[in-house]
Write a protein that holds these residues in place. Structure first.
Motif, PDB file in Angstrom:
ATOM      1  N   ILE A  70       0.859  -1.187   0.000  1.00 28.66           N
ATOM      2  CA  ILE A  70       0.000   0.000   0.000  1.00 28.66           C
ATOM      3  C   ILE A  70       0.891   1.232   0.000  1.00 28.66           C
ATOM      4  O   ILE A  70       1.842   1.330   0.792  1.00 28.66           O
ATOM      5  N   ARG A  71       0.625   2.159  -0.918  1.00 26.75           N
ATOM      6  CA  ARG A  71       1.361   3.434  -0.944  1.00 26.75           C
ATOM      7  C   ARG A  71       0.352   4.562  -0.919  1.00 26.75           C
ATOM      8  O   ARG A  71      -0.257   4.893  -1.922  1.00 26.75           O
ATOM      9  N   THR A  72       0.202   5.167   0.269  1.00 24.30           N
ATOM     10  CA  THR A  72      -0.810   6.215   0.373  1.00 24.30           C
ATOM     11  C   THR A  72      -0.344   7.502  -0.284  1.00 24.30           C
ATOM     12  O   THR A  72      -1.166   8.355  -0.604  1.00 24.30           O
ATOM     13  N   ASN A  73       0.984   7.647  -0.482  1.00 23.61           N
ATOM     14  CA  ASN A  73       1.410   8.885  -1.136  1.00 23.61           C
ATOM     15  C   ASN A  73       1.045   8.906  -2.615  1.00 23.61           C
ATOM     16  O   ASN A  73       1.170   9.925  -3.265  1.00 23.61           O
ATOM     17  N   ASP A  74       0.567   7.794  -3.152  1.00 24.24           N
ATOM     18  CA  ASP A  74       0.098   7.794  -4.539  1.00 24.24           C
ATOM     19  C   ASP A  74      -1.405   8.005  -4.639  1.00 24.24           C
ATOM     20  O   ASP A  74      -1.979   7.912  -5.727  1.00 24.24           O
ATOM     21  N   ILE A  75      -2.053   8.311  -3.520  1.00 22.56           N
ATOM     22  CA  ILE A  75      -3.520   8.352  -3.499  1.00 22.56           C
ATOM     23  C   ILE A  75      -4.084   9.358  -4.502  1.00 22.56           C
ATOM     24  O   ILE A  75      -5.074   9.084  -5.179  1.00 22.56           O
ATOM     25  N   ARG A  83      -1.081   4.370 -14.204  1.00 22.44           N
ATOM     26  CA  ARG A  83      -0.224   3.348 -13.604  1.00 22.44           C
ATOM     27  C   ARG A  83      -0.190   3.291 -12.078  1.00 22.44           C
ATOM     28  O   ARG A  83       0.543   2.494 -11.513  1.00 22.44           O
ATOM     29  N   HIS A  84      -0.951   4.132 -11.391  1.00 18.16           N
ATOM     30  CA  HIS A  84      -0.841   4.135  -9.929  1.00 18.16           C
ATOM     31  C   HIS A  84      -2.075   3.589  -9.227  1.00 18.16           C
ATOM     32  O   HIS A  84      -3.197   3.913  -9.593  1.00 18.16           O
ATOM     33  N   GLN A  85      -1.810   2.790  -8.186  1.00 23.13           N
ATOM     34  CA  GLN A  85      -2.859   2.381  -7.255  1.00 23.13           C
ATOM     35  C   GLN A  85      -2.392   2.717  -5.844  1.00 23.13           C
ATOM     36  O   GLN A  85      -1.214   2.974  -5.629  1.00 23.13           O
TER      37      GLN A  85
HETATM   38 MG    MG Z   1       6.113   6.284  -7.015  1.00 27.68          MG
END
Ligand code: MG
Ligand code: ATP
Length: 880
Positions: A70-75, A83-85
């Protein structure tokens, strides 16, 4: 390029590296274990830190995994980029001090381009390398990649502060200019630039330096490889999808959302598509996060979860969805991911319940938020301004989950704008608070070379042996140095065999002593931990000289151990009893087994009721009374799972595991020490049930001696109560208390009656005092009554008796004062009403009041003014 399903792609990646000698690591929990620096697992390597910093040495230095991340900075990117989730799977291969650049690059190229594997067209692949990394450049060239397909980029250096770091290489897939969002000649149009044409699919990190606290980079003794490839991105290429979302990983979720919406369809227009994508993304993220034990709340992980659910709900609103719906997507997610993550469908009911509860709760908050928003808008309008403040917008965002855009839209409908800069400032402040709360990003400790280099074989013999005089001292570490002998002081020791248990699985380490062959105590063991290569490392205080390769007698403290093992077996019984009473979704969230008590954390949305606690206690005690032999079975992980043994998802188990079986009641993977028969536990008593944070409850309990002591204390308290109540037996206490309560009530009633009588008596005295003031007959007094009600009672009597024209009563009630005025017909007819009179005199007691012509009353804050009020009334009557 073959067409493949996402499940096949994932499997092909794992199979490829398996064929290169890698061991498949299962996907670990999204919730980091023993790593306070991370809120969520955000990459494959994040779960393997302990291998990379040398704390633990893996059985096989070559590992491969598909890791939930999980990457919340890509929210904010979700739905806006292809390409981002927030939730995605990272495929990765890892070398812990084994192979390096040559193999890593060659294998990456083989997997991507070989017709036996992914079979991509090499022309479509582009590589970036760190400018100074000539090795990597050369190795890439050796694969046959053209020079115009390799770019040098200063950004290709992976460094997160103190700890391992090094150059990296990124691999891009060229999706063609027709899929780009910038012009052909745009300066950002290159692999690694901000564009949609060159899609980053894989990052290979060559971890070769140690970044020291003083800022220097020194060569690492063990060079590592760590790579990450987003499954969703690679699948989007293989399935020829314009974005990650048109793959079999997301489309079924989007279709299900269309069905729920009934108004909107995917691909109708861009704005709605963003909403569909956000919902699909967040549905996966919250499903997996809750499956791993996270629960929505106001802080940390729980807050992230709450925000994701709220964003999904608000985006559902854009698609015309007004009811709770996100929870309905859980089975869809579960089905898509079933082959690799069966745990989602297994926990479906629980996950749905959590999401649904949160959605419904948000519906309430939302209407509160809308109300606040309308108030704010009204206020701005009233003040004549046309700008809604940044603070207000932020409060709506932070407290009610209103996205900034929604506030802007609503404001616009009323012809207002929003202070964007002010909002950004508040956001920045919030981020700063979060940063401070998160603390230092760095936890990878330095490689402890000395401990890592120790390969001595050491066996734990303590399951049924408490003391052995056949233990040979193999390593002495004092002050971070290996020494041959030591006279005194703190040291760490390794023996060829030991009965001392090293702390693990929540069970504390044994304590005890070490004797020489003459029976003299040479050291005290204070703690035992696992060394990187698995040996039991004894933390001791040396009392008399010790020497390598001598024979010693190791003796654990048996009473300590007995208490610990009772509590450990009781923990297993409790774990199962909880599941029986609260439901199978109850996960263990942490456990501590001490000699004096046990502590058990588990996921539960609600408080465990007293009745349930009593039930749990009874179940555990029944297992104790049944005198069940506790069996331990050594087997392999697969067989253990087949037997149905409970394992913690995120624990890494070796090939050989130990299963602890308590007849048909409990079966758990566990390396701890246990009683031989449940009867040894003696007695089990829960002493406390509390919350440790969102969605996690904690039970503390005691067994045997401590349980008995607990009851003894309770009995002592009862005895003292018995003495004070002067009853013959404890069992008479409830009756006695009931009787005392009844007596107390009766006495209070009596007291009230007496007070009323007293008031009446005083009142009759007051009513006899009639003064002639001018042409009026006046009854005036300051009475000792306590409230207005009693004053009115006196006024009633006055009216019935008809002895005067005007009644004025004052009363002091603590710091407050009351006034009452009554007038008869004669006075009223002459214009002397109770209402006008009280208005004139009430200011004397700093109060105000009013009433009818016949009766008026007032309250004030100045009891000292009562006398003056009466005087003023007399003066007024004189003049009237
Ligand atoms: Mg990134
Ligand atoms: P990007 O610049 O595209 O955000 P990144 O540099 O942040 O990628 P890395 O940290 O190198 O990515 O992660 C390794 C791989 O994980 C990436 O090459 C990509 O395939 C995948 N990845 C990273 N972030 C995401 C995300 N938010 N959603 C899906 N996949 C991701």
């Amino acid at each position: 390029m073959k067409k493949m399903s996402s499940a096949e792609v994932r499997q092909m990646f794992l199979d490829f590296f398996k064929s290169k000698g890698h061991t498949i690591e299962p996907s670990a929990s999204l919730i980091p274990k023993n790593d306070p620096t991370l809120l969520w697992i955000n990459s494959g390597v994040a779960t393997l830190k302990k291998y990379f910093d040398g704390e633990v040495i893996p059985k096989n230095p070559r590992l491969v995994s598909a890791q939930k991340s999980i990457r919340t900075n890509d929210i904010e990117n979700v739905g806006r980029t292809a390409r981002h989730q927030t939730f995605f799977e990272m495929l990765g291969n890892f070398s812990v001090g084994d192979y390096f650049k040559k193999e890593a690059i060659a294998w990456a190229w083989e997997l991507l381009t070989s017709p036996d594997w992914f079979g991509f067209d090499p022309e479509k692949l582009f590589i970036t390398v760190y400018p100074k990394d000539d090795d990597a450049y050369e190795i890439w060239r050796q694969q046959g990649i053209k020079a115009d397909h390799i770019f040098k980029n200063e950004d290709n250096f992976w460094d997160i502060g103190v700890g391992p770091s090094g150059p990296d290489s990124e691999i891009f897939y060229d999706r063609g200019q027709e899929n780009n969002d910038v012009a052909e000649n745009d300066p950002e149009n290159y692999p690694g630039g901000e564009n949609a044409r060159y899609l980053e699919i894989w990052n290979i990190v060559f971890s070769q330096f140690n970044h020291l606290p003083d800022g220097r980079f020194v060569d690492q003794p063990h060079k590592n490889i760590d790579t990450g490839m987003g499954l969703e991105r690679i699948v989007s290429i293989i399935q020829d999808a314009p974005t990650n979302f048109e793959t079999d990983l997301f489309l079924p979720i989007i279709r299900a959302t269309e069905k729920i919406s009934q108004q909107k369809n995917y691909n109708d227009n861009q704005a709605d598509d963003v909403a569909f994508k956000i919902i699909a993304d967040h549905a996966r993220a919250v499903t997996f996060a809750i499956g791993d034990g996270a629960i929505p709340s106001n802080e940390g992980r729980g807050y992230v979860l709450r925000r994701l659910i709220r964003r999904a709900v608000l985006n559902g609103g854009k698609l015309g969805i007004r009811q709770a719906f996100l929870y309905k997507l859980v089975p869809v997610v579960g089905k898509i991911m079933q082959s690799y993550y069966p745990e989602i469908l297994e926990q479906q009911d629980f996950i749905q319940k959590v999401i649904r509860t949160e959605e419904e709760r948000f519906a309430d908050t939302l209407s509160d938020g809308l109300e606040l928003l309308n108030q704010e808008i009204a206020q701005v309008k009233k003040s004549g301004s046309s700008v809604l403040s940044g603070q207000a917008a932020f409060r709506l965002f932070d407290t009610y989950g209103f996205p900034y855009e929604l506030t802007v839209e609503s404001a616009q409908e009323h012809g207002l704008s929003v202070d964007k800069a002010g909002f950004a400032t508040e956001m920045e402040k919030q981020k700063e608070r979060a940063r401070q709360a998160q603390g230092h990003q760095q936890s990878m400790s330095m490689q402890n070379q000395l401990l890592m280099s120790i390969k001595t074989a050491s066996q734990f013999i303590g399951y049924d042996c408490y003391s052995s005089d056949q233990c040979i001292l193999k390593n002495i570490i004092s002050d971070n140095q290996a020494v041959d002998q030591l006279d005194s002081g703190a040291a760490q020791l390794i023996f060829d065999q030991t009965p001392f248990y090293a702390e693990m699985g929540g069970q504390v380490a044994d304590v005890g002593i070490i004797k020489d062959t003459n029976g003299n105590v040479v050291a005290e063991v204070e703690d035992v931990q696992h060394a990187p290569n698995g040996q039991n490392l004894h933390f001791v205080n040396v009392k008399a000289p010790i020497k390598l390769n001598e024979r010693y007698c190791l003796e654990i403290d048996v009473t300590f151990r007995q208490k610990v093992r009772r509590n450990h077996t009781a923990t297993h019984l409790l774990d199962q009893a909880l599941r029986n009473v609260l439901g199978p979704h109850t996960h263990q969230a942490g456990s501590l087994v001490e000699p004096d008590y046990l502590r058990f954390d588990f996921t539960s949305l609600e408080k465990v009721t007293d009745q349930q606690l009593a039930q749990i206690e009874q179940i555990v005690n029944e297992q104790i009374w049944k005198e069940i032999p506790v069996q331990t079975i050594e087997t392999d992980l697969e067989s253990a799972k087949k037997m149905g043994a409970i394992a913690l998802f995120d624990n890494k188990y070796g090939d050989q595991v130990r299963v602890v079986k308590i007849s048909d009641f409990s079966l758990e993977l566990c390396g701890g020490t246990h009683v031989a028969n449940t009867a040894e536990i003696g007695l089990f008593k829960i002493t406390n049930e509390t919350s440790t944070g969102a969605g996690v409850r904690r039970i503390t309990a005691v067994t045997s001696q401590e349980a008995w002591q607990y009851y003894e204390q309770q009995v002592a308290i009862l005895n003292s109560v018995q003495n004070q109540l002067k009853v013959a037996q404890v069992k008479d206490i409830p009756n006695k208390v009931e009787q005392l309560n009844a007596e107390l009530k009766a006495t209070q009633k009596q007291l009230e009656n007496l007070q009323t009588q007293l008031v009446q008596k005083q009142a009759s005295g007051i009513l006899d005092q009639v003064e002639q003031i001018g042409s009026w007959q006046l009854t005036a007094a300051i009475t000792p009554v306590k409230n207005m009600k009693e004053l009115r009672q006196i006024a009633d009597d006055w009216k019935n008796q008809g002895k005067s024209d005007i009644l004025i009563l004052g009363a002091k009630n603590g710091a407050k004062a009351n006034l009452l005025v009554a007038a008869n017909q004669k006075a009223i007819a002459a214009g002397l009403t109770a209402g006008t009179l009280i208005k004139q005199i009430a200011p004397e007691i700093d109060g105000g009041g009013g009433g009818r012509d016949q009766l008026a009353q007032a309250g004030g804050k100045n009891p000292a003014g009562l006398q003056a009020a009466l005087q003023l009334a007399k003066k007024l009557l004189q003049e009237a």
